[in-house]
Scaffold this active site. Structure first.
Site, mmCIF file in Angstrom:
data_model
loop_
_atom_site.group_PDB
_atom_site.id
_atom_site.type_symbol
_atom_site.label_atom_id
_atom_site.label_comp_id
_atom_site.label_asym_id
_atom_site.label_seq_id
_atom_site.Cartn_x
_atom_site.Cartn_y
_atom_site.Cartn_z
ATOM 1 N N SER A 170 0.868 -1.242 0.016
ATOM 2 C CA SER A 170 -0.007 -0.076 0.093
ATOM 3 C C SER A 170 0.904 1.241 -0.114
ATOM 4 O O SER A 170 1.788 1.393 -0.964
ATOM 5 C CB SER A 170 -0.862 -0.185 1.160
ATOM 6 O OG SER A 170 -2.032 0.850 1.103
ATOM 7 N N ASP A 205 -8.857 -6.383 -4.267
ATOM 8 C CA ASP A 205 -8.604 -5.166 -3.863
ATOM 9 C C ASP A 205 -9.198 -4.086 -4.817
ATOM 10 O O ASP A 205 -8.700 -3.771 -5.838
ATOM 11 C CB ASP A 205 -6.964 -4.990 -3.907
ATOM 12 C CG ASP A 205 -6.669 -3.681 -3.236
ATOM 13 O OD1 ASP A 205 -7.175 -2.818 -2.866
ATOM 14 O OD2 ASP A 205 -5.192 -3.426 -3.112
ATOM 15 N N HIS A 209 -8.129 -5.292 -0.032
ATOM 16 C CA HIS A 209 -6.657 -4.461 0.213
ATOM 17 C C HIS A 209 -6.038 -5.021 1.428
ATOM 18 O O HIS A 209 -4.706 -5.131 1.475
ATOM 19 C CB HIS A 209 -6.763 -3.022 0.362
ATOM 20 C CG HIS A 209 -5.801 -2.341 0.329
ATOM 21 N ND1 HIS A 209 -4.807 -2.123 -0.771
ATOM 22 C CD2 HIS A 209 -5.032 -1.129 1.294
ATOM 23 C CE1 HIS A 209 -3.777 -1.210 -0.113
ATOM 24 N NE2 HIS A 209 -4.164 -0.920 0.893
#
Lengths: 378, 378
Positions: free
Chosen positions: A151, A318, A351
């Site tokens: 991320s 995601d 995610h």
């Protein structure tokens, strides 16, 4: 596979001013970090782990006297684990502006003698990476074997290859994106508005009043949390399940389990996270855009990384940073004939999958790190 | 195609208590409504339009002395338009609990002489439909030619066929779902928490204090708005465009155009919408689940509708109520051998597409209403 056991955070102070993207500079700042494993004789086996929004330098192991204090990536980092601390010297570092020990808005501005608060400089991914590069050098490491992050951490890993390409070999960027979409920025902005319009925020100078904008932080975390999970995994975990078995016909009390879960997440978060840090970190996300300086040409942005090696990983469900965003990066690398491996993992968790112990995902990281270890004879 | 011109809202008072799903009942309540076109001699050409979250009875036409006061579905309803007021008698009605004139939380509870506030009964889609059925009968209409709605309005259209199947023939449900997913409920809950934790909310009794939980309403609207637009349309409209051309490095001021747009939407909404109404309407969305009483068997729920006719429309980029949700309804109808037409429109605008003038979408509605008109000799 064993556990790292008890670890202790260290801190390092830096006197030389760090020039920041915003034009200001930070002098006399501290970075908190942890290390796991041993640096080898030629200092070639170091791997830096970059953290995302709400994490820290505490990547693996436990803190003394604190049961259940496992680091946020403890399933990945340890003896015999995919990032094997018997072979690698692993570094976790807390970024500037954070609320976990490194210099941030809750500390005193040495120039004024007052708490920084909202006046803490707006730091960027590039600033963080520059600060990390200084720390790494101070630890006696000229060149990292690899930098890894998921991320926002993945953005830092990418930025290393653009700002300090000679000081790292491999970049492993998981569940990340070359920049935020309008929708990504929109979610960040709503979260920020929830915080800044909380009457206890006081323009970011709430420390001296002894209050905390907890209401805003709770709502911010709830919004964020929705975007970390896939629609399907939320449906599988909670569906329309009621907390009390029957409808209560209430607008203010909890009816559905998903409400209970989100409120709990928000409450927990508001107890440990800092509001100014939340603003700073979401802004760092918003600003990251290496192609921006090249008229949107991401391939042009990656020219400096031509001697680096990349692994990119994305997860099918995601929707925050969808696989298509990782593929943009892969294409930019391929356009530069840069070596890149790419894995798109069919995982249901959205995610958050980058933090979880998925066999295929960890298998890929393990295999990649074995290759890295062979290169450095770790 | 012409415009309806100036229209005037009407209101009707009901003395008979309306029993509600929550167990309470409402007596002495008022519904505000508008009508367009003329009811034919045998009262067979009436079409009821049901509104969604932030709309009202004001479906089409303008209000006297108010330029730019076009109704929310003015592009659909009017002389020569797809729902042609030269052929149909169209009714728009404001639902109970709303803040646009029908009895709601800002009105006085006749039993106590005090403003309802948060004590207004928690109304459901089924309650709204029951109230609409009374209004329709009072207008001299035993059976509607059709009921139409989008989103939450589509849920009302569906509920008509389940609660009053003999009193309506065609059901046109656009961009809707058979119930909310966990993610849908989650977004509603965050919006509600933003409102209820606003210090000006006062547990829902803010009217008597002369304040409004505007901060919470703004954040609630910003969250909702993100879910109405597709990721792609937001990207196409705003992308990463900066408001001032260059970064200002600020966490509290606006940097990106999308932020400016969302704040504006939130500000506007907080000036005209009521917080208790927002809670009530999101709860009505959460609760709608006709299959719930049948162990999740949606086909079993639709048995009462076996003599109705259906048109369902969904939009490819609607991620709030995705096409798959409409297809669940289509399957339940087909399983009952109920006549259903289904159109999945390839439109870029996300959930909001149901309010927009898309040629293929409006073409399908026009063709369907022509068939309905032929049946009733309108």
């Amino acid at each position: 596979m064993g556990s790292i056991g008890v670890v202790e955070p260290h801190q390092m102070n830096f006197r030389d001013a760090l020039p920041l993207q915003c034009g200001a500079s930070l002098s006399d700042y501290t970075l908190v970090y942890e290390t796991y494993g041993r640096l080898n004789a030629d200092a070639s086996n170091a791997v830096l782990v970059c953290h995302a929004l709400n994490a820290s330098h505490h990547v693996a192991g436990m803190h003394a006297g604190a049961p259940r204090s496992e680091g946020w990536w403890d399933n990945l980092v340890g003896p015999g684990k995919p990032l094997d601390t018997q072979r690698f010297f692993v570094i976790g570092v807390n970024n500037l502006g954070s609320c976990f020990g490194s210099t941030g808005p809750m500390h005193v501005n040495p120039a004024t003698g007052r708490t920084w608060g909202a006046d803490f400089p707006v730091v960027t991914v590039e600033d963080w990476v520059d600060a990390q590069a200084r720390l790494v050098r101070a630890l006696g490491i000229e060149r990292l074997a690899a930098v890894i992050g998921g991320s926002l951490g993945g953005m830092q890993a990418l930025a290393w290859t653009l700002r300090h390409p000679a000081r790292v070999k491999h970049c492993i960027a998981v569940a990340t994106a070359p920049n935020l979409s309008a929708q990504n920025i929109a979610f960040n902005e709503v979260a920020r508005r929830a915080i800044t319009t909380d009457p206890e925020f006081h323009g970011g100078h709430y420390y001296e009043r002894g209050v905390v904008p907890a209401r805003g932080l709770r709502v911010a975390r709830m919004i964020g949390h929705i975007t970390y999970l896939s629609d399907d995994s939320m449906e599988a975990k909670f569906g329309r399940e009621l907390r009390n078995g029957a409808l209560g016909y209430t607008t203010q009390d909890i009816e559905f389990q998903i409400e209970s879960y989100l409120r709990h997440q928000g409450d927990k978060f508001s107890e440990y996270f800092d509001a100014n840090t939340y603003l700073l970190i979401t802004r760092a996300l918003d600003y990251f855009d290496p192609a921006g300086a090249f008229g949107g040409d991401l391939a042009a942005a990656f020219v400096p990384a031509r001697d680096n090696r990349f692994l990119l990983v994305s997860f099918t469900t995601d929707w925050r940073f969808a696989p298509a965003r990782s593929r943009e990066i892969v294409k930019a690398l391929v356009d530069n004939r840069i070596a890149v491996s790419y894995a798109e993992i069919d995982a249901p968790h959205g995610h958050d999958a980058f933090l979880l112990d998925d066999a295929r995902y960890h298998g890929i990281l393990r295999a990649y790190f074995e290759r890295v270890a062979a290169e450095v004879a770790a």
